[in-house]
Design a protein around this motif. Structure first.
Motif, PDB file in Angstrom:
ATOM      1  N   ILE A   9       0.853  -1.187   0.000  1.00 50.76           N
ATOM      2  CA  ILE A   9       0.000   0.000   0.000  1.00 50.76           C
ATOM      3  C   ILE A   9       0.889   1.238   0.000  1.00 50.76           C
ATOM      4  N   CYS A  35      -1.243  -1.102  -4.351  1.00 47.56           N
ATOM      5  CA  CYS A  35      -2.255  -0.053  -4.200  1.00 47.56           C
ATOM      6  C   CYS A  35      -1.575   1.307  -4.104  1.00 47.56           C
ATOM      7  N   ASP A  36      -2.108   2.277  -4.832  1.00 48.24           N
ATOM      8  CA  ASP A  36      -1.636   3.651  -4.734  1.00 48.24           C
ATOM      9  C   ASP A  36      -2.759   4.570  -5.202  1.00 48.24           C
ATOM     10  N   ILE A  39      -3.057   5.488  -9.594  1.00 48.35           N
ATOM     11  CA  ILE A  39      -3.177   4.115 -10.057  1.00 48.35           C
ATOM     12  C   ILE A  39      -2.036   3.713 -10.989  1.00 48.35           C
ATOM     13  N   ALA A  42       0.792   2.092  -9.109  1.00 51.79           N
ATOM     14  CA  ALA A  42       0.496   0.702  -8.748  1.00 51.79           C
ATOM     15  C   ALA A  42       0.651  -0.212  -9.952  1.00 51.79           C
ATOM     16  N   TYR A  57      -4.921  -1.696  -7.209  1.00 52.36           N
ATOM     17  CA  TYR A  57      -6.013  -0.943  -6.594  1.00 52.36           C
ATOM     18  C   TYR A  57      -5.611   0.518  -6.394  1.00 52.36           C
ATOM     19  N   SER A  58      -6.609   1.384  -6.348  1.00 48.15           N
ATOM     20  CA  SER A  58      -6.393   2.769  -5.931  1.00 48.15           C
ATOM     21  C   SER A  58      -7.003   3.013  -4.551  1.00 48.15           C
ATOM     22  N   ASP A  59      -7.782   2.058  -4.041  1.00 45.85           N
ATOM     23  CA  ASP A  59      -8.430   2.138  -2.730  1.00 45.85           C
ATOM     24  C   ASP A  59      -7.915   0.985  -1.870  1.00 45.85           C
ATOM     25  N   TYR A  60      -7.218   1.314  -0.773  1.00 41.37           N
ATOM     26  CA  TYR A  60      -6.606   0.255   0.031  1.00 41.37           C
ATOM     27  C   TYR A  60      -7.643  -0.658   0.681  1.00 41.37           C
ATOM     28  N   GLN A  62     -10.105  -2.039  -0.725  1.00 41.78           N
ATOM     29  CA  GLN A  62     -10.331  -3.147  -1.651  1.00 41.78           C
ATOM     30  C   GLN A  62      -9.227  -4.182  -1.539  1.00 41.78           C
ATOM     31  N   LEU A  63      -7.993  -3.714  -1.393  1.00 40.83           N
ATOM     32  CA  LEU A  63      -6.874  -4.647  -1.200  1.00 40.83           C
ATOM     33  C   LEU A  63      -7.066  -5.449   0.082  1.00 40.83           C
TER      34      LEU A  63
END
Length: 359
Positions: A9, A35-36, A39, A42, A57-60, A62-63
């Motif tokens: 992340i 994730c970042d 995007i 990432a 991912y762009s939303d942690y 979701q990870l």
């Protein structure tokens, strides 16, 4: 588990400079998610360090919802360390968070509480413990060869090396400048060597003396004075419950030719040590003074069998081994919390002009 599945992340500077290239050399680990908030970063990380099935991912959040991920590395700005680490721990992940533990001591305490509550491993990225000189000196201290260490110095001095990228100059994001960035490494080393985590009082001062210099000489080019909202240097005297004293010095910009970063000086009742010109042990023997310069390039016992001597790779191997083998982590969150508490006390002392006492 046969391999530890890792999610990254924050795919910026510290992830690319340390975490991902070092993890790529650890056979027992594989990076399966990146994730970042940007995007593209990432996606670049996946191409370089992931396999074709790795997720981006762009939303942690979701990870963290991926139950197959065992470990999360938090490589984001300081102000998000606690939020992301706590969420990861509560999502049943072990967490290696980059230093410092958090922007504030209160946030660091919440991280520790979450680790205890969830039973997951939490460690902080104080990678200078894994240098060969640090490991050797720790063995010397642990063996009692220096005696009682009652005076120490934590050195983190740069002459002109202000990081001008990312959010390093942003107090809101980082919580401070060289003190919380590189002073934290030196303080961690001193407390670890002394095995002393009981501070009594702090008196410190943070300075903004060179930060407003236009077109300044700097290792990474001149900084923008309007963006330089953190201190350019900070210094402190720390006293411990057992009477020991520690001097902490840190700077990104200082008119000094004495430049030392992530180094320590230790003074004990039997001997002393410093990292000023390599690792040196000094003392008295048979009524004569001596200085021993330690040769660290001639082999020696590895940190554990098969370990690399590269500090960053060794940090990752040791961390992954702790997860796989259910061992204690080397950098304990309780220790990192004390570092954060002392750093916060130095900033408070600077703001108030008064000493800060620990209960």
């Amino acid at each position: 588990m046969s391999k530890v599945r890792v999610g990254i992340i924050g795919c910026g500077g510290i992830a690319n400079g340390k975490h991902m290239p070092s993890l790529a050399k650890v056979q027992d680990a594989e990076m399966v998610a990146f994730c970042d908030i940007v995007i593209e970063r990432a996606e670049e990380a996946k191409l370089k360090y992931g396999n074709p099935e790795a997720k981006v991912y762009s939303d942690y959040h979701q990870l963290l919802s991926d139950g197959s991920i065992d470990v999360v590395h938090v490589c984001t700005p300081n102000d998000s360390h606690a939020e992301i680490s706590i969420a990861a721990l509560e999502a049943d992940k072990h967490v290696l968070c980059e230093k410092p533990m958090a922007k504030t001591a209160e946030a660091a305490r919440r991280m520790l509480e979450a680790a205890k509550r969830t039973g997951k491993k939490l460690s902080i990225g104080y990678n200078n413990r894994f240098r060969s000189d640090s490991r050797y000196l720790k063995e010397v201290c642990a063996a009692g060869d220096l005696g009682e260490i009652y005076y120490a110095k934590a050195h983190a001095i740069r002459r002109r090396a202000v990081p001008t990228w990312g959010v390093f100059l942003d107090e809101e994001k980082q919580g401070g400048g060289p003190l919380i960035d590189i002073g934290t490494h030196a303080l961690d080393l001193v407390l670890w060597m002394m095995d002393n985590y009981k501070p009594k009082a702090v008196l410190g001062r943070a300075y903004h003396k060179l930060s407003q210099t236009e077109n300044a000489a700097n290792a990474w080019g001149p900084w923008d004075p309007k963006e330089f909202t953190v201190e350019d240097s900070a210094f402190a005297m720390i006293t411990m419950e057992n009477g020991a004293s520690i001097v902490l010095e840190s700077s990104w910009a200082l008119n000094s030719l004495e430049v030392d970063e992530a180094k320590v000086t230790l003074c004990g009742t039997k001997a002393g040590a410093d990292m000023k010109k390599g690792l040196r042990i000094n003392g008295e023997n048979n009524s004569r003074l001596y200085v021993n310069e330690i040769e660290l390039n001639s082999g020696g016992v590895a940190f554990y069998d098969g370990a690399s001597e590269d500090p960053a790779e060794l940090e990752m191997r040791t961390w992954i081994d702790a997860v796989l083998s259910d061992k204690d982590v080397l950098v304990k969150p309780e220790q990192a919390l004390v570092v954060s508490e002392i750093l916060e006390a130095i900033y408070e002392s600077s703001r108030t002009g008064k000493a800060v006492y620990f209960e």
